[in-house]
Each structure stands twice: as structure tokens, then as C-alpha cells.
Design a protein around this motif. Structure first.
Motif, PDB file in Angstrom:
ATOM      1  N   CYS A 624       0.848  -1.185   0.000  1.00 41.68           N
ATOM      2  CA  CYS A 624       0.000   0.000   0.000  1.00 41.68           C
ATOM      3  C   CYS A 624       0.886   1.239   0.000  1.00 41.68           C
ATOM      4  CB  CYS A 624      -0.888  -0.013   1.240  1.00 41.68           C
ATOM      5  SG  CYS A 624      -1.781   1.520   1.491  1.00 41.68           S
ATOM      6  N   CYS A 627       0.151   3.687   3.079  1.00 43.89           N
ATOM      7  CA  CYS A 627       0.764   3.324   4.369  1.00 43.89           C
ATOM      8  C   CYS A 627       2.270   3.083   4.228  1.00 43.89           C
ATOM      9  CB  CYS A 627       0.130   2.055   4.931  1.00 43.89           C
ATOM     10  SG  CYS A 627      -1.631   2.216   5.242  1.00 43.89           S
ATOM     11  N   HIS A 631      -0.075  -4.735   3.695  1.00 43.77           N
ATOM     12  CA  HIS A 631      -1.248  -5.123   4.483  1.00 43.77           C
ATOM     13  C   HIS A 631      -1.374  -6.636   4.511  1.00 43.77           C
ATOM     14  CE1 HIS A 631      -3.518  -1.294   5.044  1.00 43.77           C
ATOM     15  NE2 HIS A 631      -2.872  -0.911   3.943  1.00 43.77           N
ATOM     16  N   CYS A 638      -7.286   0.163   1.085  1.00 44.11           N
ATOM     17  CA  CYS A 638      -6.637   0.559   2.333  1.00 44.11           C
ATOM     18  C   CYS A 638      -7.649   1.342   3.156  1.00 44.11           C
ATOM     19  CB  CYS A 638      -5.419   1.425   2.061  1.00 44.11           C
ATOM     20  SG  CYS A 638      -4.773   2.185   3.572  1.00 44.11           S
ATOM     21  N   PHE A 640      -7.243   3.083   5.685  1.00 42.12           N
ATOM     22  CA  PHE A 640      -6.736   4.350   6.237  1.00 42.12           C
ATOM     23  C   PHE A 640      -6.734   5.453   5.186  1.00 42.12           C
ATOM     24  CE2 PHE A 640      -4.636   0.726   8.359  1.00 42.12           C
ATOM     25  CZ  PHE A 640      -5.314   0.816   9.565  1.00 42.12           C
TER      26      PHE A 640
HETATM   27 ZN   LIG Z   1      -2.713   1.232   3.583  1.00 40.25          ZN
END
Ligand SMILES: [Zn+2]
Ligand SMILES: [Zn+2]
Length: 736
Positions: A624, A627, A631, A638, A640
């Protein structure tokens, strides 16, 4: 004075009968599109609200909490709302409250529905919405209640099946230009009339399909709207009203609750003549008659004359004076319940901002209304929206959108992809309380019982211990009622509760019967017998046919059915007060219940990759860029950053022997809460340098004990799919 609230972006998946994606993946796909359309990122979103209908469809208890990640709500103010089929138009109302109050500048509104896990047919889940004691034993389903309402609507307003078929033709035709459409088709009235009868008057093509899908919109205050959008569409009025769940005790022909919700919304929007001040209508149309049924209420005209005139004049077409369902509606685009309502809101946004492409209505439209409805004929949700002028044609991302541009992967059957089967075994013991216990005791004795409110004087059946019209005052007077009544409306059913066909030649007749002696229209639903389907009529007098005394056990099934009352027969029973002492209900009787649902869950995009790796004894994660990490397990988005990820192109191998126990527990019950023969240790396992963790069974040999921090490796379990097949064992080095 509340802040003005605008819609500045929308996103949606295709509506499909069965999606490969999980509910969360569908939601994430719609959210990602809506954010892109609004030109915002998830960090710009202050709050999130989510609409999804009964958990029984998805087969995920606490579905709202389960969907947090897909809705982009991790760590944000978040709340799920639910008002049955009315949910999708309540979703923007919920979001409107957040922004209009001034508490938040932006609010992401998400609606998701995945009905396909429910097998053999999601219609079966509707059994659970009926009263468990007085209605579920009759094995009613949604088709029955709609058939019953449609019959009454046709009777009161004089519409024929042929008339109503025209609404199916209109909506399915309009949907031909909708990129998300599931059942768009060019058909004729004859096609609708000749489609199979399911529960007369309901035929196959009178109904919207069952669907999977998700829709998201972005709401914001006026200041954000003016700086971020070229063509914001404002929410001018909102309304939502609910009736009681006693659906057998009101005339089903006119949805008062929708009219009340519309009045609330119109008052806010300054609308006094809805038929001249509104340009576009998106009434909820899960069945064709519902569009007209709701239009009567949206035009605040109980007489039905205005809608009849407009209908006869062809005004409801997309190029007409009063276009309805220019989107194609639930009948054409599809009906993933909560998502459908929000699809209608998105359609107003597209139409009023000039982004509807080939669906753009012919008239210059500045104001529209969307409405949804739901539950036991009891919920009305209404939103009025307007724009200050549309974008020039050709601008905006939605005008040229086609099915290819929308996410969601349709499946022929769930068995084609990695999936998990689950048959919950949930049993209930319903405590019926004093009023219903005395009602059931009456059945045992071969008598119908009601209770009388001293405030309004109504005799109510089934009896209630309080009156919802009189300040909830207690009701103490009970009485025995005649076991005769009048058929208010009915349906001739060819299907079981789970939508499977009845044996050839069998027709079940269900009717709402107003019981003699009770308050007007106060009745119950039951079967009719000793009458051929063609002879059933509204207004027919009927009498209960009881089982033999020795076979009666205090259930609504102690009445076998109601039969027509002979012309020379008289109502021999009268209303007789009963003294409380005569009611044998020292202890409230409980009623056994079971919800016979089964589920087939797809593993989704992320899960499919996970189980494909597991079958090879491998483990992968998904890289990702938001991030800057991997993951675990693989994920298609994702949570987030709310960016979509490709589980294959962004796959990164993870060492299966590098797991570390983060925590564990000893489990003594199975998924349905029944005791296991032997306890099982379930562990949460993390992998260094990755985001996320796995849950699985920790297999322990004799003498081994689970420990936080222990090093574990994945156990190859072959091609099996399901959380119980994710297994770990302690690493050899630790076994000393
Ligand atoms: Zn992520
Ligand atoms: Zn009362």
C-alpha cells in the motif's frame, strides 16, 4: 437556522445479482469514486454515516460495525442508521443533520447492501420482519405483504394490472442508459402481464430484483461547496415519518406516513404546490404500483386524481412534464435496498447538475424530490434537492459514464469463487407479555380476544397493554370478539416464504381481515380456505375455522383458515367483556422461535487471494503506497487512505514461518454459541514489518501451551476456505 448542505460528489458500484466483492469491498469502491468525484480525500471527511438494511441479508450481525473499514470511517465519528427499505433516502438526511447542525463541515454518506449471501433466496429473510408470535407462524414473506397492498391500491384507485405494467416498461426502459443498471430492458406491457404470477396481483416483472451494490455521496456545508464544486446540488428539505408496526390495522391504499414526511420536507423547502414546484420525481419503486402509490403521497393528494391525470397524459416519461424515476428506479437499475435510495439521491444530483448524460430529462430541471419507503408498510423518507443551474452539457464526470467505468464483479453463482458456508442455528424463546399471552390463550379456547382503550374507545386486536394513540396509557379491559370479519385486501400466492414455488395447482390465499366488533379496519392477517381463488373478493364476510379443541395449543395456527360466511349464516358471537381473573396468564407464556436462514459468503477480492495462497501453503500481503507498508491479509483497499489496491499486482510474499502470537484465547463455543466438545485456542498472529494480522486456530500438541510472543508457522490446510481452516503451530525451535 441550519446551515445549507450540498451534495458535491457521488460514487457507485454496478448493481448485480451476486457480487464477488465482500460488503466492505463494495462500499470502499463506491467511497473511492465519490471522493474522487468531489475532489477530496478521506482526510477531508469529518464524519461518516452508513445505511444498510436488515443484518439478515448480509448475514453479518452488527453489519454497521463490520462495514466501518469499507465506509472509510476508521477513527472518525461514525454511525449506522436503519429504517428498512426507507434507509437509502434516510442516509442523506442523517448526513444532513451532521452538517446542517454546524458540527461537521463534510460528511461522507454510504449505503451498502449485499443480499446474495442469503440462500436459497434473500426473500426468505423477510420472514423475520413479521411479528414472531402473531404472523411468522403463517410463513408470510415480502411478496405476500406487497400483493396484499397492491390489491388494495388497485381496488381503491381503480388501476388495472395493465396500467401498472406501464410503470415497469417505463422504468426498465429508462434504466437502459444507467451505468449501474442490473435489469434494464426494452419490454412491452404484454411482457409484464405474461410474466409468471408469484402472488397475485404480483407478477415477476412487477418487481425489482434482489441485488448487491453500494452508493456513496459527499455532503458539505455551503462554504466548502462553493470552493470545491462547480455545480453543487443543495438539500432544501428533509422529512421522515414512521407508522406503527401494526400493518393490519390501517388502510394500505394510501401511505400517510410518506405524505407526512413529504409535508415536513416541503415546509422546509418552501414548497406549497408540489405538482408545479417540483421538476423531477424519484419515488421508491420496488414494485411498479409503489411508484404511483408513493406519487399520490408526494403530491399530497389522497384522492389520487392528480396522479391519475398525469399518468393518463403520459407525463411521467423522461421527456414529459413530470418525469418519474428518470434513473430507471429500483425496477430497472436494481434494488440493493439501502443503496437504491441513495442511488435516487445521486440521480437528483446528476440531473440537477446536468451530468445525467442520455438520462437527462428534457425539461430544464432545478428541483427534484427523492423518496423511499420500508419495513411493514410504515416508513416514509423524503429529500428535496435543488441546484442554481446545471453544468453545460458535456461537463462533469458522470455524463458519459458506462457500465465499464463502474466497479463490482458479477457472479453466476457464489460457488464459482472461494466462499464460506454458514448455517446459523439460533433459537429464541419470545416472552409475550400479558396482552399477547391472553390473546394466545384465547386461541387455545377457540376465541379471538381484544383489548379496549378507555381513552379512544378502540377495541384492538391483537390486544395491547397500552394505547399508542392515547399517550401510551395502560389498557386493562379485555374482551372476547366475534370470530367473523370482512376481507380488506388479499393476495393469491404461488410461492413459499423463501420464494420457492408451491406445488403445482396449489394457491395460498392470505387476507387482511377486519374483525367484527373491533375498531374499524382493525384486523389481522390469516389464510382463507374453502373458497376458490377466483371467488375471493374485497368486502367478503368470513368466519374462522378452528382446529379441534384437543389439537389447539395457543398459537395463531389454531385457526386453520377463515372461510366465506354463508349468506344465511349470522354472526352468533358478540363482543363480551372478560374479567381479568378469567385470563389465565399468571406467567407470561413464551413462544419458541427459529430463524431458518443459511448463508454463502464470498471471500471477496482480498479473501480470494488469501485462500488461493493458503492452498499452496503460502501467504501474501498487499503493498500500500498510502501506508508505505504491506497489508496482511491481502486487501482490495486501504481502510486508512481509502485507496483501492490490486491484490495481484501489488502482492508481496510474506514468510509463513515468521508469525508471532500477539494474543490468544481459549474458545469453548461455536459460532452459534453452542458448547464445543473440546476447547480450541484461537490466536491473533502478526508478521514483522506488515500492517494487520491474522486470526486462526493454534494447534497445540500435548504439553504445549499458548504464549504471547511465541513464534508460529502457518499449517498447510489445502484448498479449504473458511476461518476455521487458518491454522498455526508453534515453531519447532521453540519445542524443547
Ligand atoms: Zn494502507
Ligand atoms: Zn386509545
Amino acid at each position: 437556522m441550519s446551515n445549507r448542505v450540498a451534495v458535491i460528489g457521488a460514487g457507485m458500484t454496478k448493481f448485480v445479482r451476486r457480487a464477488k466483492e465482500t460488503p466492505g469491498e463494495l462500499a470502499a469502491q463506491a467511497v473511492q469514486m465519490a471522493l474522487a468525484d468531489a475532489g477530496l480525500t478521506i482526510d477531508d471527511i469529518d464524519a461518516v454515516c452508513l445505511g444498510t438494511a436488515p443484518d439478515a441479508f448480509d448475514g453479518v450481525h452488527m453489519n454497521g460495525e463490520h462495514l466501518i473499514a469499507g465506509a472509510g470511517a476508521v477513527g472518525k465519528p461514525y454511525l449506522r442508521h436503519f429504517v428498512g427499505g426507507g434507509t437509502g433516502v434516510f442516509s442523506p438526511i442523517h448526513g444532513w443533520m451532521h452538517v446542517a447542525s454546524g458540527k461537521y463541515k463534510t460528511c461522507l454518506v454510504v449505503a451498502e447492501e449485499k443480499m446474495s449471501p442469503c440462500v436459497p433466496h434473500p426473500a426468505g429473510a423477510f420472514l423475520t420482519i413479521f411479528d414472531h408470535t402473531t404472523e411468522q407462524p403463517l410463513e408470510l414473506t415480502l411478496l405476500h405483504i406487497f400483493g396484499i397492498e397492491m390489491c388494495r391500491f388497485m381496488h381503491i384507485y381503480g388501476y388495472s394490472e395493465r396500467d401498472l405494467a406501464e410503470i415497469s416498461v417505463l422504468c426498465k426502459g429508462n434504466a437502459l442508459h444507467h451505468p449501474a443498471a442490473q435489469v434494464a430492458e426494452k419490454i412491452t406491457v404484454k411482457d409484464v402481464l405474461s410474466s409468471p404470477v408469484l402472488s397475485w396481483p404480483v407478477k415477476r416483472r412487477d418487481i425489482s430484483p434482489t441485488s448487491d451494490g453500494a452508493v456513496a455521496i459527499v455532503l458539505c456545508n455551503e462554504r466548502v461547496a462553493r470552493t470545491h464544486s462547480k455545480a453543487p446540488v443543495f438539500i432544501d428539505g428533509v422529512g421522515f415519518r414512521l407508522e406503527t408496526a401494526y400493518w393490519c390495522t390501517r388502510d394500505l391504499a394510501y401511505p400517510n406516513y410518506v405524505a407526512m414526511a413529504a409535508q415536513d420536507a416541503y415546509a422546509m423547502a418552501g414548497i406549497t404546490k408540489p405538482d408545479t414546484e417540483i421538476d423531477i420525481y424519484e419515488p421508491y419503486d420496488p414494485f411498479n404500483y409503489k411508484a404511483l402509490h408513493h406519487m399520490n403521497a408526494l403530491l399530497l393528494d389522497k384522492s389520487g386524481r392528480k396522479v391519475r391525470e398525469l399518468f393518463d397524459a403520459g407525463a411521467f416519461a423522461r421527456d414529459g412534464s413530470h418525469p418519474i424515476c428518470p434513473s430507471g428506479g429500483a425496477l430497472g437499475v436494481g434494488n440493493p435496498i439501502a443503496a437504491t435510495g441513495l442511488m435516487k439521491i445521486a440521480e437528483l444530483y446528476f440531473q440537477l447538475s446536468g451530468q445525467a448524460g442520455k438520462r437527462q430529462v428534457a425539461k430544464s430541471a432545478h428541483r427534484g424530490v427523492a423518496q423511499a419507503w420500508g419495513d411493514l408498510m410504515q416508513v416514509g423518507t423524503v429529500v428535496v434537492m435543488s441546484s442554481e443551474g446545471a453544468l453545460p452539457s458535456g461537463h462533469g464526470r458522470w455524463g458519459a459514464m458506462t457500465a465499464k467505468d463502474l466497479p463490482a464483479t458479477p457472479l453466476k453463482q457464489v460457488q464459482d469463487v472461494p466462499h464460506i458456508a454458514y448455517k446459523p442455528d439460533l433459537r429464541y424463546s419470545y416472552d409475550n407479555g400479558y396482552a399477547l399471552t391472553s390473546y394466545l390463550e384465547g386461541f387455545k379456547q377457540g376465541a379471538l380476544r381484544g383489548s379496549r382503550c378507555t381513552g379512544c374507545g378502540r377495541i384492538m386486536i391483537p390486544p395491547r397493554s397500552f394505547c399508542e394513540l392515547c399517550n401510551l396509557q395502560p389498557v386493562h379491559d379485555y374482551c372476547e370478539l366475534p370470530d367473523t370479519g370482512t376481507v380488506q385486501t388479499y393476495t393469491l400466492s404461488h410461492v413459499n416464504w423463501d420464494s420457492s414455488p408451491l406445488p403445482r395447482g396449489r394457491v395460498d390465499v392470505f387476507a387482511v381481515i377486519a374483525i367484527d366488533g373491533a375498531a374499524p379496519e382493525m384486523g389481522l392477517v390469516h389464510r382463507l380456505g374453502e373458497v376458490s381463488a377466483k371467488d375471493v373478493k374485497i368486502g367478503m364476510k368470513v368466519r374462522a375455522v378452528w382446529k379441534d379443541a384437543k389439537d389447539r395449543e395457543g398459537s395463531v395456527l389454531d385457526i386453520k383458515y377463515f372461510r366465506p360466511l354463508g349468506t344465511r349464516e349470522r354472526n352468533l358471537r358478540t363482543v363480551k367483556p372478560i374479567k381479568p381473573a378469567e385470563i389465565d396468564a399468571a406467567s407470561a407464556k413464551s413462544f419458541p422461535g427459529r430463524i431458518p436462514m443459511e448463508y454463502l459468503y464470498t471471500a471477496g477480492l482480498g479473501g480470494s487471494r488469501f485462500y488461493a495462497d493458503l492452498a499452496k501453503g503460502r501467504l501474501s500481503g498487499t503493498w500500500c503506497s498510502h501506508c508505505e507498508a504491506v497489508h496482511v491479509p491481502p486487501t482490495a483497499f486501504c481502510e486508512f487512505g481509502m485507496v483501492l489496491l490490486d491484490v495481484d499486482k501489488q502482492a508481496r510474499a510474506v514468510n509463513v514461518a515468521s508469525g508471532v502470537v500477539l494474543s490468544f484465547t481459549e474458545v469453548h463455543e461455536d459460532r452459534s454459541g453452542h458448547l464445543l466438545d473440546a476447547p480450541v485456542v484461537v490466536a491473533q498472529v502478526g508478521y514483522p514489518g506488515t500492517v494487520g494480522s491474522l486470526f486462526g486456530v493454534l494447534e497445540l500438541r500435548k504439553g504445549q501451551a499458548a504464549q504471547v510472543g511465541a513464534a508460529v508457522e502457518l499449517v498447510p490446510t489445502g484448498k479449504k476456505v473458511g476461518p476455521e481452516h487458518v491454522k498455526f503451530r508453534l515453531k519447532a525451535a521453540r519445542r524443547k
